[in-house]
Design a protein around this motif. Structure first.
Motif, mmCIF file in Angstrom:
data_model
loop_
_atom_site.group_PDB
_atom_site.id
_atom_site.type_symbol
_atom_site.label_atom_id
_atom_site.label_comp_id
_atom_site.label_asym_id
_atom_site.label_seq_id
_atom_site.Cartn_x
_atom_site.Cartn_y
_atom_site.Cartn_z
ATOM 1 N N LEU A 83 0.821 -1.401 0.111
ATOM 2 C CA LEU A 83 0.212 -0.222 -0.161
ATOM 3 C C LEU A 83 0.840 1.073 -0.140
ATOM 4 O O LEU A 83 0.604 2.459 -0.001
ATOM 5 C CB LEU A 83 -0.720 -0.263 1.086
ATOM 6 C CG LEU A 83 -2.206 -1.404 1.289
ATOM 7 C CD1 LEU A 83 -3.048 -1.258 2.483
ATOM 8 C CD2 LEU A 83 -2.870 -1.247 0.126
ATOM 9 N N ALA A 84 2.096 1.056 0.536
ATOM 10 C CA ALA A 84 2.650 2.672 1.197
ATOM 11 C C ALA A 84 3.852 2.632 -0.884
ATOM 12 O O ALA A 84 3.157 3.688 -1.390
ATOM 13 C CB ALA A 84 4.045 2.150 1.698
ATOM 14 N N LEU A 85 3.847 1.618 -1.416
ATOM 15 C CA LEU A 85 4.616 2.099 -2.670
ATOM 16 C C LEU A 85 3.110 2.144 -3.483
ATOM 17 O O LEU A 85 4.078 2.476 -4.766
ATOM 18 C CB LEU A 85 5.248 -0.267 -3.581
ATOM 19 C CG LEU A 85 5.998 0.172 -2.653
ATOM 20 C CD1 LEU A 85 6.932 -1.403 -2.853
ATOM 21 C CD2 LEU A 85 6.550 0.855 -2.310
ATOM 22 N N ALA A 86 2.301 1.946 -3.213
ATOM 23 C CA ALA A 86 1.209 2.192 -4.076
ATOM 24 C C ALA A 86 1.004 3.586 -3.998
ATOM 25 O O ALA A 86 0.751 4.712 -5.033
ATOM 26 C CB ALA A 86 -0.106 1.431 -4.333
ATOM 27 N N GLY B 60 2.158 6.864 -6.565
ATOM 28 C CA GLY B 60 1.213 7.783 -7.146
ATOM 29 C C GLY B 60 0.957 9.113 -7.707
ATOM 30 O O GLY B 60 1.303 9.404 -7.932
ATOM 31 N N ALA B 61 1.979 9.270 -6.558
ATOM 32 C CA ALA B 61 2.734 10.485 -6.328
ATOM 33 C C ALA B 61 3.610 10.815 -7.306
ATOM 34 O O ALA B 61 3.685 11.961 -7.807
ATOM 35 C CB ALA B 61 3.184 10.680 -5.196
ATOM 36 N N LEU C 230 -8.126 -1.678 -2.829
ATOM 37 C CA LEU C 230 -6.966 -0.939 -1.721
ATOM 38 C C LEU C 230 -5.850 -0.063 -1.994
ATOM 39 O O LEU C 230 -5.419 0.511 -2.068
ATOM 40 C CB LEU C 230 -7.056 -1.370 -0.187
ATOM 41 C CG LEU C 230 -7.912 -1.887 0.706
ATOM 42 C CD1 LEU C 230 -7.656 -2.886 1.351
ATOM 43 C CD2 LEU C 230 -8.783 -1.141 0.582
ATOM 44 N N ILE C 231 -4.978 -1.285 -3.226
ATOM 45 C CA ILE C 231 -3.996 -1.336 -3.411
ATOM 46 C C ILE C 231 -4.286 0.577 -4.604
ATOM 47 O O ILE C 231 -3.710 1.320 -4.713
ATOM 48 C CB ILE C 231 -3.409 -1.959 -4.219
ATOM 49 C CG1 ILE C 231 -2.618 -2.908 -3.478
ATOM 50 C CG2 ILE C 231 -2.139 -1.420 -4.950
ATOM 51 C CD1 ILE C 231 -2.266 -3.843 -3.466
ATOM 52 N N LEU C 232 -5.333 0.441 -5.212
ATOM 53 C CA LEU C 232 -5.736 1.086 -6.176
ATOM 54 C C LEU C 232 -6.107 1.798 -6.012
ATOM 55 O O LEU C 232 -5.780 3.163 -6.329
ATOM 56 C CB LEU C 232 -6.865 1.164 -7.330
ATOM 57 C CG LEU C 232 -5.894 -0.294 -8.615
ATOM 58 C CD1 LEU C 232 -7.510 -0.672 -9.004
ATOM 59 C CD2 LEU C 232 -5.155 -0.143 -8.758
ATOM 60 N N THR D 22 -4.758 6.304 -6.072
ATOM 61 C CA THR D 22 -4.925 7.950 -6.410
ATOM 62 C C THR D 22 -5.084 9.025 -5.557
ATOM 63 O O THR D 22 -5.041 9.842 -5.256
ATOM 64 C CB THR D 22 -6.589 7.650 -6.978
ATOM 65 O OG1 THR D 22 -7.661 6.818 -5.464
ATOM 66 C CG2 THR D 22 -7.098 6.281 -7.734
ATOM 67 N N SER D 23 -4.839 7.946 -4.108
ATOM 68 C CA SER D 23 -4.797 9.068 -3.166
ATOM 69 C C SER D 23 -3.386 10.073 -3.314
ATOM 70 O O SER D 23 -2.615 11.261 -2.941
ATOM 71 C CB SER D 23 -4.714 8.600 -2.493
ATOM 72 O OG SER D 23 -4.541 8.971 -0.489
ATOM 73 N N GLY D 24 -2.545 8.693 -3.616
ATOM 74 C CA GLY D 24 -0.544 9.206 -2.973
ATOM 75 C C GLY D 24 -0.936 10.313 -4.453
ATOM 76 O O GLY D 24 -0.127 11.430 -4.593
#
Length: 222
Positions: A77-80, A84-85, A133-135, A139-141
């Motif tokens: 999740l952190a990598l995602a 995203g960023a 969750l990963i996706l 998008t949050s990033g």
């Protein structure tokens, strides 16, 4: 460090007093752009913190995952989020920051609906839950840097104050989702999915607030 390094600032700068800070806070809190982007940041963090509060317990109870397995999930999740960023940063010069924000928040809303659908299945697998969750973290990033920059962009004369106030308010909003998440969690994922979807709706509503033409925004005109 204090004893071995001398002061490098040649001209002393007077620190702002309480009255100056109060004036800056009032200007920022009256600005629709500042409030809107701050709320977008807060709701994006809220979706993240919702899962943070109960994710470990949920995966252990339903899938027997211990700390090591959940650590791998958290790492993914952190990598995602970082991915995203990175993607958002590369897209911004091409399509513009506002378009990146619009795409990210729209995708987050769609993923939120998908997450609710998965949570309503009788026996969803861990992979079925992890995929949205990963996706969503992706998008949050991609949305978060734009939200933080937007809170500062319209008030460069108070950039430091805007950055600090926006970050603190956004994290307070996001952190409140951990309290709500812990309160509504009942060993099933549907309540968590609904809360994450609510955060996505909040982000989209706030985007509409900052993207629509202003009626009157005296803070931005001053």
């Amino acid at each position: 460090m204090h004893w071995r390094l001398s002061e490098t600032l040649k001209n002393k700068i007077s620190l702002p007093n309480f009255s100056d800070l109060r004036s800056s806070y009032l200007i920022l809190l009256r600005s629709r752009k500042f409030v809107g982007y701050t709320l977008i940041y807060g709701f994006q963090q809220g979706a993240f913190f919702t899962f943070l509060a109960v994710g470990a317990a949920f995966f252990e109870i339903h899938y027997g995952m211990g700390s090591k397995a959940f650590g791998l999930i958290w790492g993914a999740l952190a990598l995602a989020y970082v991915g995203g960023a990175t993607i958002g940063g590369k897209m911004t010069p091409r399509v513009g920051a506002e378009q990146v924000m619009r795409i990210s928040l729209t995708l987050a809303l769609i993923i939120g609906v998908w997450l609710i659908y998965i949570a309503m299945l009788k026996t969803p697998t861990a992979a079925q839950i992890l995929a949205p969750l990963i996706l969503m973290m992706l998008t949050s990033g991609s949305a978060t840097p734009g939200a933080m920059a937007g809170a500062v962009r319209y008030h460069p004369e108070a950039a430091g104050t805007a950055s600090g106030l926006s970050s603190s308010l956004g994290l307070t909003i996001g952190g409140s989702f951990t309290i709500i998440s812990g309160a509504v969690y009942s060993e099933n994922f549907i309540s968590i999915a609904l809360l994450m979807f609510f955060a996505c709706i909040g982000g989209m509503i706030c985007w509409c607030l900052v993207a629509s033409p202003p009626i009157i925004d005296s803070a931005e005109q001053s």
